[in-house]
Design a protein around this motif. Structure first.
Motif, short mmCIF file in Angstrom:
data_model
loop_
_atom_site.label_atom_id
_atom_site.label_comp_id
_atom_site.label_asym_id
_atom_site.label_seq_id
_atom_site.Cartn_x
_atom_site.Cartn_y
_atom_site.Cartn_z
N VAL A 266 39.86 25.28 40.12
CA VAL A 266 41.04 26.31 39.56
C VAL A 266 39.92 27.61 40.43
O VAL A 266 38.73 28.11 40.02
CB VAL A 266 41.42 26.18 38.78
N LEU A 267 40.88 28.72 40.77
CA LEU A 267 40.39 29.92 41.49
C LEU A 267 40.54 31.54 40.47
O LEU A 267 42.10 31.00 39.95
CB LEU A 267 40.99 29.99 42.80
N LEU A 268 39.65 31.75 40.06
CA LEU A 268 39.68 33.10 39.07
C LEU A 268 39.16 34.44 39.70
O LEU A 268 37.98 34.01 40.43
CB LEU A 268 39.00 32.65 37.79
N GLY A 269 39.72 35.36 39.26
CA GLY A 269 39.75 36.42 40.52
C GLY A 269 39.74 36.64 41.78
O GLY A 269 41.06 36.21 42.23
N ASP A 270 38.59 37.54 42.45
CA ASP A 270 38.23 38.17 43.44
C ASP A 270 38.50 36.60 44.79
O ASP A 270 38.53 36.16 45.46
CB ASP A 270 37.59 38.19 43.84
N ALA A 271 38.05 35.26 44.21
CA ALA A 271 38.03 33.98 44.51
C ALA A 271 39.55 33.93 44.84
O ALA A 271 39.84 32.65 45.58
CB ALA A 271 37.99 33.02 43.38
N ALA A 272 40.24 34.41 43.77
CA ALA A 272 41.43 33.92 43.87
C ALA A 272 42.95 35.13 44.85
O ALA A 272 43.57 34.51 45.84
CB ALA A 272 42.78 33.40 43.14
N HIS A 273 42.30 36.10 45.03
CA HIS A 273 42.87 37.05 45.10
C HIS A 273 42.19 38.63 45.92
O HIS A 273 41.47 38.69 44.40
CB HIS A 273 44.13 37.51 44.62
N THR A 274 42.43 39.26 46.28
CA THR A 274 41.39 40.81 46.29
C THR A 274 43.12 41.58 46.54
O THR A 274 44.12 41.79 46.68
CB THR A 274 40.65 40.71 47.43
N THR A 275 42.51 42.97 46.38
CA THR A 275 43.12 43.72 46.21
C THR A 275 42.64 45.56 45.89
O THR A 275 41.62 45.55 46.50
CB THR A 275 43.96 44.57 45.21
N HIS A 276 43.21 46.64 47.76
CA HIS A 276 42.64 46.89 48.37
C HIS A 276 41.79 48.18 46.88
O HIS A 276 42.44 48.37 45.64
CB HIS A 276 43.11 48.12 49.43
N TYR A 277 39.98 48.89 47.08
CA TYR A 277 39.84 48.96 45.81
C TYR A 277 40.47 50.63 45.81
O TYR A 277 39.65 51.21 44.67
CB TYR A 277 38.18 49.47 46.54
N SER A 278 41.42 51.06 46.51
CA SER A 278 41.12 52.56 46.14
C SER A 278 42.69 52.26 44.77
O SER A 278 42.69 53.50 44.57
CB SER A 278 42.78 53.35 47.00
N ILE A 279 42.92 51.69 44.57
CA ILE A 279 44.56 51.28 43.24
C ILE A 279 43.06 50.82 41.83
O ILE A 279 43.95 51.22 40.92
CB ILE A 279 45.00 51.01 43.61
N GLY A 280 41.56 50.67 42.42
CA GLY A 280 40.34 50.90 41.31
C GLY A 280 40.96 50.09 40.26
O GLY A 280 40.81 49.69 38.82
N ALA A 281 41.95 48.62 40.73
CA ALA A 281 41.86 46.97 39.57
C ALA A 281 41.67 45.79 39.36
O ALA A 281 42.06 44.76 38.76
CB ALA A 281 43.87 47.40 39.76
N GLY A 282 40.66 46.24 40.61
CA GLY A 282 40.05 44.79 40.74
C GLY A 282 39.32 43.95 39.48
O GLY A 282 40.21 42.78 39.17
N THR A 283 38.29 45.03 38.08
CA THR A 283 38.34 44.09 37.58
C THR A 283 39.04 43.86 36.38
O THR A 283 38.90 42.70 35.36
CB THR A 283 37.39 45.50 37.06
#
Length: 419
Positions: A266-283
């Protein structure tokens, strides 16, 4: 259950913590390719809502995260020689290295095995009941089964570089600088007493016009330090964090997958999806993935059902965030549309960059509509607060008037008008 988390970032470590808290009998191992204490990036941001969730699920690690975080409520925008400051929601920053150290220590305390300098590829996955690919956007496990997962990657337009500085910003800081080749801008936020993250971005023409595509590391940093001297206050920029060199001005890659699981993988985190850094939500999104997967594994009877439920839940939760990230990236890509507004208006529209309506209205018109809507909402809030008070006052006056009429023997509620 025997679980192998491939990737020692926030998602993999926090999932291991939650699984051991749910059932200490789980056999959980985290495999990380890099040495312990080695990480990319500088600081990460999060908001009060995430901290509240962390407290609910593991109070011990949440206390440590909050203790080592800095916080701010203000946002500051510097445009040329002008500046404006806004008061907003409480935000937090913490060094990525500090966050990982806290999570690693907590995982060990609960009995998780941490295997550093242990790379895992798609050809040699660990033997486990569940294998979690938490190995980032370039996931080796996902890439090995790329056709199955249906990975799609869309490149953005602007180039960016992730830097650090010893300047400690007291607010989330935006700085926009005009050059002979177009605008270049930076986002800065503190993550501890040792410094701040400073992400610099610009359009392709500006990147090549300034020579950043040809400059070596020292030349590039020197040029950026001159361009952003006013906000850096003489502090240097650094292109390296502990243990790993930074990438050289990539474009942001938005990654999606058709499905998030394959058998027991199963994929988790950035392995599954990324979102542009300008919204500061990755972590935050990575940690929320871990929360959802741990809950699904606890509540569902079978592994396939748990993985399917996790994917459905997280896909639904991600839809508004992915929309906001896409619109945020587009706002910056169309910066000339907004940058010549008065700073107060520009900063207000910067805060509204997630609006799907903003790209389709003239910026000044949108600003006026937004201000009018804000005043209307303020009036509504005042009305909601004062409504019960006014109602009680009117009722009291009516009762008092009624008592007076009863004493005088006059039951009529409205006196006769005399000309």
């Amino acid at each position: 259950m025997k679980v192998a988390c491939v990737g020692g970032g926030p998602a993999g470590l926090y999932l291991s913590i939650l699984l051991k808290r749910q059932d200490p009998a789980h056999d959980v191992t985290v495999y990380e390719r890099d040495p312990e204490g080695s990480t990319y990036g500088w600081g990460v941001t999060y908001w009060r809502g995430l901290l509240d969730r962390l407290r609910e699920l593991d109070p011990g690690s949440a206390r440590a995260v909050e203790e080592h975080s800095v916080r701010w409520r203000d946002g500051v925008a510097h445009v040329g020689g002008l500046a404006t400051r806004h008061h907003g929601d409480e935000g937090f920053g913490i060094g990525r290295h500090r966050l990982l150290a806290i999570l690693a220590a907590r995982a060990r305390e609960l009995g998780v095995r941490l295997e550093f300098e242990h790379p895992v590829t798609g050809a040699n996955p660990p033997a486990a009941d569940l294998v979690v690919a938490a190995d980032g956007a370039g996931s080796a496990l996902r890439t090995h089964h790329a056709d199955h997962f249906g990975t799609e990657i869309t490149g953005g337009r602007d180039h960016y570089v992730w830097l650090g500085t010893t300047k400690v910003f007291d607010a989330f800081t935006f700085a926009f600088v005009e050059t002979d080749h177009g605008w270049i801008w930076a986002y800065g936020y503190g993550f501890g007493p040792e410094g701040s993250t400073c992400v610099v971005e610009c359009a392709p023409g500006t990147w090549t016009g300034l020579g950043l595509d040809r400059a070596d590391e020292a030349e590039g940093l020197g040029l950026l330090e001159k361009l952003f001297a006013d906000v850096l206050d003489g502090h240097p920029l650094s292109a390296r964090s502990s243990g790993r060199a930074s990438a050289a001005w990539p474009v942001f890659r938005t990654l999606t997958n058709r499905t998030w699981s394959r058998d027991n993988l199963v994929l988790l985190g950035d392995a599954a999806h990324t979102t542009h850094y300008s919204i500061g939500a990755g972590t935050t999104l990575a940690l929320e993935d871990a929360m959802a997967l741990a809950t699904a594994l606890r509540e569902r009877d079978t592994l396939p059902d748990a993985l399917a439920h996790y994917e459905r839940e997280r896909r639904a939760a991600l839809l508004p965030v992915q929309s906001a990230a896409r619109l945020s990236a587009q706002w910056y890509e169309n910066l000339p549309r907004y940058i010549h507004l008065p700073p107060e208006q520009m900063f207000a529209l910067l805060g509204q960059r997630h609006s799907p309506l903003l790209p389709h209205l003239p910026p000044r018109l949108y600003y006026r509509i937004d201000r009018a809507a804000g005043r209307l909402e303020t009036l509504r809030r005042v009305k909601r607060r004062l409504g019960p008070v006014i109602a009680r006052t009117v009722q009291a006056r009516r009762l008092a008037a009624g008592d007076g009429r009863a004493r005088s023997g006059r039951p009529d509620a409205v006196p006769a008008h005399r000309g």
